[in-house]
Design an enzyme around this catalytic site. Structure first.
Site, PDB file in Angstrom:
ATOM      1  N   LYS A 197       0.840  -1.201   0.000  1.00  0.00           N
ATOM      2  CA  LYS A 197       0.000   0.000   0.000  1.00  0.00           C
ATOM      3  C   LYS A 197       0.875   1.252   0.000  1.00  0.00           C
ATOM      4  CE  LYS A 197      -3.431   2.476   2.663  1.00  0.00           C
ATOM      5  NZ  LYS A 197      -4.393   2.480   3.750  1.00  0.00           N
ATOM      6  N   GLU A 203      10.642  -5.031   4.258  1.00  0.00           N
ATOM      7  CA  GLU A 203      10.745  -6.446   3.897  1.00  0.00           C
ATOM      8  C   GLU A 203      10.373  -6.647   2.428  1.00  0.00           C
ATOM      9  OE1 GLU A 203       9.161  -5.171   6.487  1.00  0.00           O
ATOM     10  OE2 GLU A 203       8.982  -6.565   8.172  1.00  0.00           O
TER      11      GLU A 203
HETATM   12  O1  F6P Z   1       3.352  -3.286   9.719  1.00  0.00           O
HETATM   13  C1  F6P Z   1       1.973  -3.285   9.579  1.00  0.00           C
HETATM   14  C2  F6P Z   1       1.526  -2.905   8.212  1.00  0.00           C
HETATM   15  O2  F6P Z   1       1.531  -1.531   8.070  1.00  0.00           O
HETATM   16  C3  F6P Z   1       0.160  -3.493   7.931  1.00  0.00           C
HETATM   17  O3  F6P Z   1      -0.856  -2.730   8.405  1.00  0.00           O
HETATM   18  C4  F6P Z   1       0.197  -3.653   6.459  1.00  0.00           C
HETATM   19  O4  F6P Z   1      -0.777  -4.544   6.027  1.00  0.00           O
HETATM   20  C5  F6P Z   1       1.596  -4.142   6.252  1.00  0.00           C
HETATM   21  O5  F6P Z   1       2.360  -3.446   7.210  1.00  0.00           O
HETATM   22  C6  F6P Z   1       2.158  -3.931   4.889  1.00  0.00           C
HETATM   23  O6  F6P Z   1       2.141  -2.601   4.506  1.00  0.00           O
HETATM   24  P1  F6P Z   1       2.263  -2.177   3.000  1.00  0.00           P
HETATM   25  O7  F6P Z   1       1.112  -2.757   2.273  1.00  0.00           O
HETATM   26  O8  F6P Z   1       2.256  -0.685   2.997  1.00  0.00           O
HETATM   27  O9  F6P Z   1       3.554  -2.732   2.478  1.00  0.00           O
END
Ligand code: F6P
Length: 540
Positions: A197, A203
């Site tokens: 998102k 990671e």
């Molecule tokens: O660390 C928690 C979080 O922010 C979750 O809420 C989210 O689903 C996940 O990390 C991954 O975030 P992104 O989709 O921004 O990579």
């Protein structure tokens, strides 16, 4: 009603909880009219709440309290796209991804992006998308974590046909997960979907960089790497900066929380593994559950009652954890998905302003955990039956599992019989046997809910996941929590960045002081505590 401590029926509710703590489930289960009252149906899902420690007067009080806490206006807010995520100043728009609720503009943009996703899925599945040497891209590796992974991974695991288009999921930065996912795949015919998102998650971006290096090592020219990558994000400029091309960039609305995002273009892995029609049925199942949740009165509202039962167990009866045990291998990943949904949404103590910040003593969010039955019976069920504290359990059963029913398959009979047996044993227990020393006693009186799915079609799974989303929302609404932020994950992430810096080759000694004594902290990285510094030394 702002202050939950002043809700007219809370005192009454506490009185009912105290009263029912003294009544054994064995006795509650003899009441036929109570049994009928605690059955709720929504589309393909039936929920039997009769093994919960609740009766008609307590249920009435619970529902009255929920109404006094503003359940109706909150639900209306979710249906209409009100700014419910008040700490981040935006609406929570996931219902708009799958039907007629939520903001119309988000419904329209979701349809637009879904059409683009369908085209991409078609190009992947037909072999039209090509890798760096012109080979068709024959496998998809999805890189994402948390909400950008758990939902799609669960649904693909549940619905993908054996031998279909290969789709694999990688979340962990531990190199082993990507290594295992890439095993047996040819670089020239492997596509990657980077789902994030924010497009900043450490990671995910580290795995994406490693995937790109893997392609380069196999001879992919730098300018052809983009052929292999699809980006899925709410921040398109970040994905473009990473190198995602416009036609392989899928978006979703920033008002869709990660853990509520499987219905958006984040579902690309599901659609690729199962086909777009199946993905459409998943959305239809969820849309059916939306209509039920937003339109049914509280008493007949399956997600709302499910959410209220979890509040009843956690906040009124004091059960600290809640187990979920699906008796279906296809739902093996449900506990992990639900764990994030409930614990990242409601694992908070801060309340909306004007709401008593926990002084009511109403504890929030149970610890959610679980595993598949019957396998789990041979590990943690011992403690469920005889441990010192009761753990409410949600049992999930499937009436027709891939066409197999209790009537026509021995193993399905074993599975279903065991689920029913466990629920009964937990509730009823067994009176002490003569001349035993307690080791063979079953106290019983341990609550559970039985959720029966008609089948494991995409529609039923869509309905189930949407039901859990709305149950989580209901619990948040009555407790005054904002379920749509997750500030609790930030501090650890920030510290990890600092520590990662210290772990770089040659840096450990510079950043780490002596392993003991107060001087250690000042001589090393001042932001890190002594214990962390000592660990860094041991890792060096
Ligand atoms: O660390 C928690 C979080 O922010 C979750 O809420 C989210 O689903 C996940 O990390 C991954 O975030 P992104 O989709 O921004 O990579």
């Amino acid at each position: 009603m702002n202050d939950r401590s002043q809700a007219p029926s809370l005192a009454q509710l506490r009185h009912h909880a105290d009263r029912l703590k003294q009544v054994h489930l064995r006795d509650l289960l003899t009441d036929v009219s109570r049994h009928a009252l605690l059955q709720v149906q929504a589309g393909p899902i039936h929920a039997d709440f009769s093994r919960q420690k609740i009766d008609a007067p307590a249920l009435t009080a619970l529902e009255a309290w929920a109404e006094a806490c503003g359940f109706q206006p909150s639900r209306h807010g979710l249906a209409t796209g009100a700014m419910l995520n008040f700490t981040e100043g935006r609406a929570a728009v996931h219902p708009a991804l799958r039907g007629r609720f939520g903001p119309p503009d988000v419904q329209a943009s979701a349809r637009f992006e879904r059409t683009r996703m369908a085209a991409l899925v078609e190009r992947l599945r037909s072999g039209e998308l090509r890798g760096f040497d012109g080979s068709p891209l024959r496998a998809l590796v999805c890189l994402g974590i948390g909400g950008s992974d758990l939902g799609p991974r669960l649904v693909a695991d549940a619905l993908a046909p054996d031998g279909g288009y290969p789709v694999r999921f990688v979340a962990n930065a531990d190199p082993r997960e990507l290594e295992r996912a890439l095993h047996g795949l040819a670089p020239q015919s492997t596509a990657f979907a980077i789902t994030s998102k924010t497009f900043t998650t450490r990671e995910t971006l580290a795995n994406a960089a490693e995937a790109r290096a893997w392609l380069r090592e196999a001879g992919c020219p730098p300018e052809a790497c983009a052929d292999h990558f699809i980006g899925i994000t709410a921040v398109p400029e970040a994905a473009r900066a990473w190198g995602i091309r416009h036609e392989q960039l899928l978006q979703f609305d920033a008002g869709v929380g990660g853990r509520y995002s499987v219905w958006s273009t984040v579902g690309l892995g599901v659609a690729t593994a199962c086909g777009m029609p199946v993905f459409g049925e998943l959305l239809e199942g969820a849309a059916g559950m939306d209509a039920h949740f937003f339109e049914q009165p509280l008493t007949h509202n399956l997600p709302a009652v499910l959410g209220l039962m979890s509040v009843w167990n956690r906040s009124l009866l004091g059960h600290a954890s809640q187990a979920v045990v699906p008796y279906a291998e296809r739902l093996a990943l449900l506990p992990a998905w639900l764990q994030q949904l409930v614990m990242e949404s409601n694992g908070k103590t801060a309340r909306a302003s004007g709401i008593d910040a926990g002084r009511t003593g109403l504890l929030t969010a149970p610890v959610v955990w679980g595993a598949c039955g019957t396998t789990a019976q041979h590990s943690f069920f011992q403690q469920l039956h005889q441990g010192p504290q009761a753990v409410p359990v949600e049992f999930l059963l499937v009436r027709s599992n891939g066409g197999l029913t209790a009537h026509n398959d021995e193993r399905q009979r074993i599975v279903l019989a065991n689920a029913l047996a466990q629920a009964a044993a937990l509730a009823l227990g067994r009176p002490p046997l003569a001349q035993t020393t307690g080791h063979q006693d079953f106290p019983g009186d341990r609550p559970s809910t039985l959720i029966l799915l008609q089948d494991l079609s995409a529609r039923s799974i869509g309905a189930l996941l949407a039901a859990y989303e709305h149950a989580t929302f209901t619990a948040a609404a009555v407790l005054g929590i904002n379920p749509f932020d997750q500030f609790g994950v930030e501090l650890g992430k920030q510290l990890a960045l600092q520590i990662e810096e210290s772990l770089q080759p040659g840096r450990v000694q510079a950043h780490v002081g002596p392993a003991s004594g107060a001087a250690g902290a000042s001589a090393g990285n001042p932001a890190l505590d002594l214990a962390t510094q000592a660990s860094l030394k041991r890792l060096a």
